[in-house]
Write a protein that holds these residues in place. Structure first.
Motif, PDB file in Angstrom:
ATOM      1  N   THR A   1       0.809  -1.218   0.000  1.00 25.54           N
ATOM      2  CA  THR A   1       0.000   0.000   0.000  1.00 25.54           C
ATOM      3  C   THR A   1       0.842   1.268   0.000  1.00 25.54           C
ATOM      4  OG1 THR A   1      -0.157   0.101   2.418  1.00 25.54           O
ATOM      5  CG2 THR A   1      -1.861  -1.152   1.252  1.00 25.54           C
TER       6      THR A   1
ATOM      7  N   HIS B   1      -2.360   3.291  -1.529  1.00 26.75           N
ATOM      8  CA  HIS B   1      -3.054   2.886  -2.742  1.00 26.75           C
ATOM      9  C   HIS B   1      -2.461   1.546  -3.185  1.00 26.75           C
ATOM     10  CE1 HIS B   1       0.537   4.794  -4.555  1.00 26.75           C
ATOM     11  NE2 HIS B   1       0.247   4.175  -5.684  1.00 26.75           N
TER      12      HIS B   1
ATOM     13  N   SER C   1      -2.128   9.327  -7.357  1.00 29.17           N
ATOM     14  CA  SER C   1      -1.189   8.656  -6.465  1.00 29.17           C
ATOM     15  C   SER C   1       0.066   8.220  -7.213  1.00 29.17           C
ATOM     16  CB  SER C   1      -1.848   7.422  -5.830  1.00 29.17           C
ATOM     17  OG  SER C   1      -2.918   7.796  -4.996  1.00 29.17           O
TER      18      SER C   1
ATOM     19  N   SER D   1       3.703   5.822  -0.580  1.00 31.32           N
ATOM     20  CA  SER D   1       2.511   6.258  -1.299  1.00 31.32           C
ATOM     21  C   SER D   1       2.293   7.753  -1.060  1.00 31.32           C
ATOM     22  CB  SER D   1       1.282   5.479  -0.807  1.00 31.32           C
ATOM     23  OG  SER D   1       0.096   5.990  -1.399  1.00 31.32           O
TER      24      SER D   1
ATOM     25  N   THR E   1       0.569  11.670  -2.701  1.00 30.71           N
ATOM     26  CA  THR E   1      -0.382  12.352  -3.579  1.00 30.71           C
ATOM     27  C   THR E   1       0.349  13.417  -4.380  1.00 30.71           C
ATOM     28  OG1 THR E   1      -2.199  11.996  -2.040  1.00 30.71           O
ATOM     29  CG2 THR E   1      -2.496  13.720  -3.686  1.00 30.71           C
TER      30      THR E   1
ATOM     31  N   ASP F   1       0.612   4.484 -11.033  1.00 37.40           N
ATOM     32  CA  ASP F   1      -0.639   3.782 -10.741  1.00 37.40           C
ATOM     33  C   ASP F   1      -0.877   2.676 -11.774  1.00 37.40           C
ATOM     34  OD1 ASP F   1      -3.149   2.960 -10.034  1.00 37.40           O
ATOM     35  OD2 ASP F   1      -4.048   4.953 -10.037  1.00 37.40           O
TER      36      ASP F   1
END
Length: 203
Positions: free
Chosen positions: A3, A96, A137, A144, A146, A183
């Motif tokens: 993640t 994510h 992401s 992870s 943003t 991603d």
């Protein structure tokens, strides 16, 4: 699957050159709890297979393909690394969907500190730019994050105090390489739409 939520700051304790590969020994008491031969651990965002564990350390073989596509080959004894165990089925996805399959190596180009966070600018390989979007992401050295701004050859992220304190991103400087994983959903969508467009053109 991971993640991108780093569990532990580890350390490289040995590097053995195997010619077309390298064997790393890394210290990570938390991530090695219960770890066995064949398990996966992400090291700076790279999914590696555990060869053996002992006394809070584990070894992993890194093949030529991984060394070519990531920054692991630049690691030396004493280097700090971000470590994460795979996500347990039924657990919370705090970041994510991350595979631990590095898409390319970027370079930190600037750091701009503020009172409560720090903005970091990262240059990335041109072929990856289309997968990076504002508020989307991205994984940077297994973390992870943003995306704040996305350009044709670079992007920026904002790092909160927790990320600065608990990951290697707190000490990376301009010029340092970082592993990037975009991603995977974006890549699948692109592939599917491309196949669909090709099919319609062939009719």
């Amino acid at each position: 699957m991971f993640t991108g939520i780093v569990e532990e700051l580890g350390e490289v304790t040995a590097v053995e050159d195997l010619g077309d590969a390298s064997r790393f020994r890394l210290r990570g008491p938390l991530v090695t709890e219960g770890a066995r031969h064949g398990d996966s651990i992400a090291v700076n965002g790279v999914c590696l297979t555990v060869v053996e564990t002992a006394d809070g350390e584990f070894t992993a073989d890194v093949m030529a393909e991984t060394l070519k596509r990531s920054s692991l080959g630049a690691l030396d004894v004493g280097a700090r690394v971000n470590l994460e165990r795979p996500t347990a089925v039924g657990g919370r996805l705090g970041g994510h969907i991350v595979q631990g399959h590095v898409d390319g190596v970027g370079t930190i180009t600037a750091r701009t500190p503020s009172e409560h966070w720090e903005v970091v600018e990262i240059a990335l390989p041109a072929p990856l730019a289309r997968y990076v979007v504002e508020k989307g992401s991205i994984t940077v050295d297994g973390v992870s994050l943003t995306v704040v701004d996305a350009g044709d050859d670079r992007f920026t992220v904002s790092l909160i105090p927790t990320t600065l304190a608990l990951t290697t991103l707190g000490v990376k400087q301009p010029g340092d390489p970082v592993n990037l994983e975009v991603d995977v959903i974006a890549k699948y969508v692109e592939r599917l739409l491309g196949a669909r467009a090709a099919g319609e053109t062939a009719r």
